[in-house]
Design a protein around this motif. Structure first.
Motif, short mmCIF file in Angstrom:
data_model
loop_
_atom_site.label_atom_id
_atom_site.label_comp_id
_atom_site.label_asym_id
_atom_site.label_seq_id
_atom_site.Cartn_x
_atom_site.Cartn_y
_atom_site.Cartn_z
N PHE A 20 0.85 -1.19 0.00
CA PHE A 20 0.00 0.00 0.00
C PHE A 20 0.89 1.25 0.00
O PHE A 20 1.93 1.26 0.66
N PRO A 21 0.52 2.32 -0.74
CA PRO A 21 -0.78 2.62 -1.36
C PRO A 21 -0.94 2.22 -2.82
O PRO A 21 -1.79 2.79 -3.52
N ALA A 22 -0.14 1.27 -3.31
CA ALA A 22 -0.22 0.89 -4.72
C ALA A 22 -1.65 0.51 -5.12
O ALA A 22 -2.12 0.86 -6.21
N GLN A 23 -2.35 -0.20 -4.24
CA GLN A 23 -3.69 -0.67 -4.56
C GLN A 23 -4.67 0.50 -4.72
O GLN A 23 -5.49 0.51 -5.65
N LEU A 24 -4.58 1.47 -3.84
CA LEU A 24 -5.44 2.65 -3.96
C LEU A 24 -5.07 3.47 -5.20
O LEU A 24 -5.95 3.95 -5.92
N ASP B 69 2.09 4.54 10.72
CA ASP B 69 1.79 5.53 9.69
C ASP B 69 1.12 4.87 8.49
O ASP B 69 0.15 5.41 7.93
N GLN B 70 1.62 3.71 8.08
CA GLN B 70 1.03 2.98 6.97
C GLN B 70 -0.40 2.55 7.31
O GLN B 70 -1.31 2.66 6.48
N ALA B 71 -0.59 2.04 8.52
CA ALA B 71 -1.91 1.57 8.93
C ALA B 71 -2.92 2.71 8.93
O ALA B 71 -4.07 2.54 8.48
N ARG B 72 -2.52 3.86 9.39
CA ARG B 72 -3.44 5.02 9.41
C ARG B 72 -3.69 5.52 7.99
O ARG B 72 -4.82 5.91 7.66
N ALA B 73 -2.67 5.50 7.16
CA ALA B 73 -2.85 5.95 5.78
C ALA B 73 -3.78 5.02 5.02
O ALA B 73 -4.44 5.45 4.06
N ALA B 74 -3.84 3.75 5.42
CA ALA B 74 -4.69 2.77 4.74
C ALA B 74 -6.10 2.71 5.31
O ALA B 74 -6.92 1.92 4.83
N SER B 75 -6.40 3.54 6.30
CA SER B 75 -7.72 3.51 6.92
C SER B 75 -8.65 4.55 6.31
O SER B 75 -8.33 5.74 6.29
N PRO B 76 -9.83 4.14 5.85
CA PRO B 76 -10.80 5.12 5.36
C PRO B 76 -11.20 6.14 6.43
O PRO B 76 -11.56 7.27 6.10
N ASP C 171 -3.91 2.35 -7.95
CA ASP C 171 -4.44 1.65 -9.12
C ASP C 171 -5.93 1.89 -9.27
O ASP C 171 -6.42 2.15 -10.39
N CYS C 172 -6.67 1.80 -8.18
CA CYS C 172 -8.12 2.02 -8.25
C CYS C 172 -8.44 3.43 -8.73
O CYS C 172 -9.33 3.63 -9.56
N LYS C 173 -7.70 4.41 -8.24
CA LYS C 173 -7.94 5.78 -8.67
C LYS C 173 -7.55 5.98 -10.14
O LYS C 173 -8.23 6.71 -10.87
N ALA C 174 -6.47 5.33 -10.56
CA ALA C 174 -6.08 5.41 -11.97
C ALA C 174 -7.17 4.82 -12.86
O ALA C 174 -7.46 5.35 -13.94
N ALA C 175 -7.79 3.73 -12.40
CA ALA C 175 -8.86 3.11 -13.18
C ALA C 175 -10.08 4.04 -13.27
O ALA C 175 -10.69 4.16 -14.34
N ILE C 176 -10.41 4.71 -12.17
CA ILE C 176 -11.54 5.65 -12.19
C ILE C 176 -11.23 6.81 -13.13
O ILE C 176 -12.08 7.23 -13.94
N ARG C 177 -10.02 7.36 -13.06
CA ARG C 177 -9.67 8.46 -13.94
C ARG C 177 -9.71 8.02 -15.41
O ARG C 177 -10.13 8.79 -16.29
N PHE C 178 -9.27 6.79 -15.68
CA PHE C 178 -9.31 6.27 -17.05
C PHE C 178 -10.76 6.21 -17.56
O PHE C 178 -11.04 6.60 -18.70
N ALA D 134 -14.27 1.92 0.13
CA ALA D 134 -14.43 2.89 1.21
C ALA D 134 -13.34 3.96 1.14
O ALA D 134 -13.60 5.14 1.38
N LEU D 135 -12.12 3.55 0.80
CA LEU D 135 -11.05 4.53 0.61
C LEU D 135 -11.35 5.47 -0.55
O LEU D 135 -11.13 6.69 -0.45
N LEU D 136 -11.85 4.93 -1.67
CA LEU D 136 -12.22 5.79 -2.79
C LEU D 136 -13.27 6.82 -2.36
O LEU D 136 -13.22 7.98 -2.76
N GLY D 137 -14.21 6.37 -1.53
CA GLY D 137 -15.26 7.27 -1.08
C GLY D 137 -14.78 8.37 -0.17
O GLY D 137 -15.31 9.49 -0.22
N THR D 138 -13.78 8.09 0.66
CA THR D 138 -13.36 9.10 1.64
C THR D 138 -12.15 9.91 1.20
O THR D 138 -11.80 10.89 1.87
N THR D 139 -11.51 9.54 0.10
CA THR D 139 -10.31 10.27 -0.34
C THR D 139 -10.55 11.11 -1.59
O THR D 139 -9.59 11.59 -2.20
N GLY D 140 -11.81 11.31 -1.96
CA GLY D 140 -12.09 12.09 -3.15
C GLY D 140 -11.60 13.52 -3.07
O GLY D 140 -11.31 14.15 -4.10
#
Length: 323
Positions: free
Chosen positions: A131-135, A242-249, A137-144, A172-178
């Motif tokens: 992480f945050p590679a997975q997030l 820090d990683q755990a908090r960054a990965a939390s919605p 990627d998901c955001k890149a897919a939405i932008r695409f 949930a991360l996509l929803g809270t990091t817009g």
């Protein structure tokens, strides 16, 4: 194959040629397969109860959303034949403990019968990148999808996301990091953002630091070396704070977040119900529309019954078709 004699199989215990069967048998996408799941997967007939589309569909398969990127950075788009104009799209994000799973066998294609375009995405697994590679990627897919809205008859301002387990965590991360530009990454289409307008979260983790705090007997010790969470973060959650908090919605919740619909079983042995309850509470406190539906006696999904499908459809209709 059960080398550690614990009564269940993990992906690394399975020979390469049998791994497609593992994906089919892992019905609840918790990253392990029990004897019961193997028996169910061997039965003739449908492997799940989800209702698929009844209309002709144009399929765009294995589309790269990052040009020249990783083999996992691909998506599928399903467009109902004859559809015109700009239509809402719902994006499915699969589970699998961030360490396995696939965009194939997308379980939400029934939405195609109700005026939606459907997309299903792959993302890099924890064995490929932490992480945050997975997030990203998901955001890149939405932008695409937004950048190619005309091609797929999509309205870029009416995007819903739906995911289960690890996929529930990512939606949930996509929803809270817009409204959190630093979480976008720099992959693929770099203009626009990965913001979405509706989130359906099926039993996704929300706080890795409290995953082991539950009265329900769990199959997993989440704060342990080798756990799915440790593989995702690059270390056990309590040692990678820090990683755990960054990965939390929960870290990113704001009043600007889109509406949420959450489903969770009260007997979930993998992701404790409290993970969704704290998300619901924090969203409510911030003024974000949210509904948590607790499935009595429910385990770790999959919850694709006709009644639940209908309720999810009504949720997306209410949010995405009102615009």
């Amino acid at each position: 194959m059960d080398r550690n004699r614990d009564g269940k199989l993990q992906l690394d215990e399975i020979p390469e040629q049998m791994r497609p069967f593992f994906q089919r048998a892992d019905a609840n996408k918790d990253g392990v397969v029990t004897r019961e799941e193997i028996q169910a997967a061997r039965q003739p007939g449908p492997q799940s109860r989800q209702r698929q589309s009844e209309r002709a569909v144009e399929e765009f398969r294995n589309v790269a959303y990052v040009k020249g990127g990783h083999e996992r950075q691909t998506l599928d788009v399903y467009v109902p034949e004859g559809i015109e104009g700009k239509n809402p799209v719902v994006v499915w994000i699969h589970g699998g403990g961030w360490q396995n799973g696939s965009k194939d066998r997308c379980p939400i294609q029934y939405l195609l019968d109700h005026g939606y375009v459907v997309a299903s995405i792959n993302y890099r697994l924890s064995g490929h990148a932490i992480f945050p590679a997975q997030l990203h990627d998901c955001k890149a897919a939405i932008r695409f999808l937004k950048a190619n809205a005309d091609k797929y008859h999509i309205d870029a301002d009416r995007i819903g996301v739906w995911g289960s387990s690890a996929g529930g965590h990512l939606v949930a991360l996509l929803g809270t990091t817009g409204d959190a530009p630093k979480t976008e990454g720099d992959l693929g289409v770099t203009f626009g953002n990965g913001a979405v307008q509706a989130v359906c979260d099926f039993y996704g983790p929300t706080d890795f630091l409290t995953m082991d705090e539950s009265n329900v007997k769990s199959r997993l010790r989440h704060n342990a070396p080798g756990s799915p969470e440790a593989k995702l973060l690059g270390g056990v959650p309590t040692q990678t704070l820090d990683q755990a908090r960054a990965a939390s919605p929960l870290t990113y919740i704001s009043a600007e977040d889109p509406p949420f619909l959450i489903y969770h079983g009260d007997k979930d042995p993998v992701v404790p119900l409290g993970q969704s309850q704290v998300l619901e509470r924090r969203l409510e406190e911030t003024g974000v529309p949210v509904e948590l539906i607790v499935v009595a006696g429910g385990g770790h999904g999959p919850f694709h019954t006709p009644e639940i499908q209908e309720n999810v459809l009504k949720f997306f209709d209410r949010i995405l078709k009102a615009k």
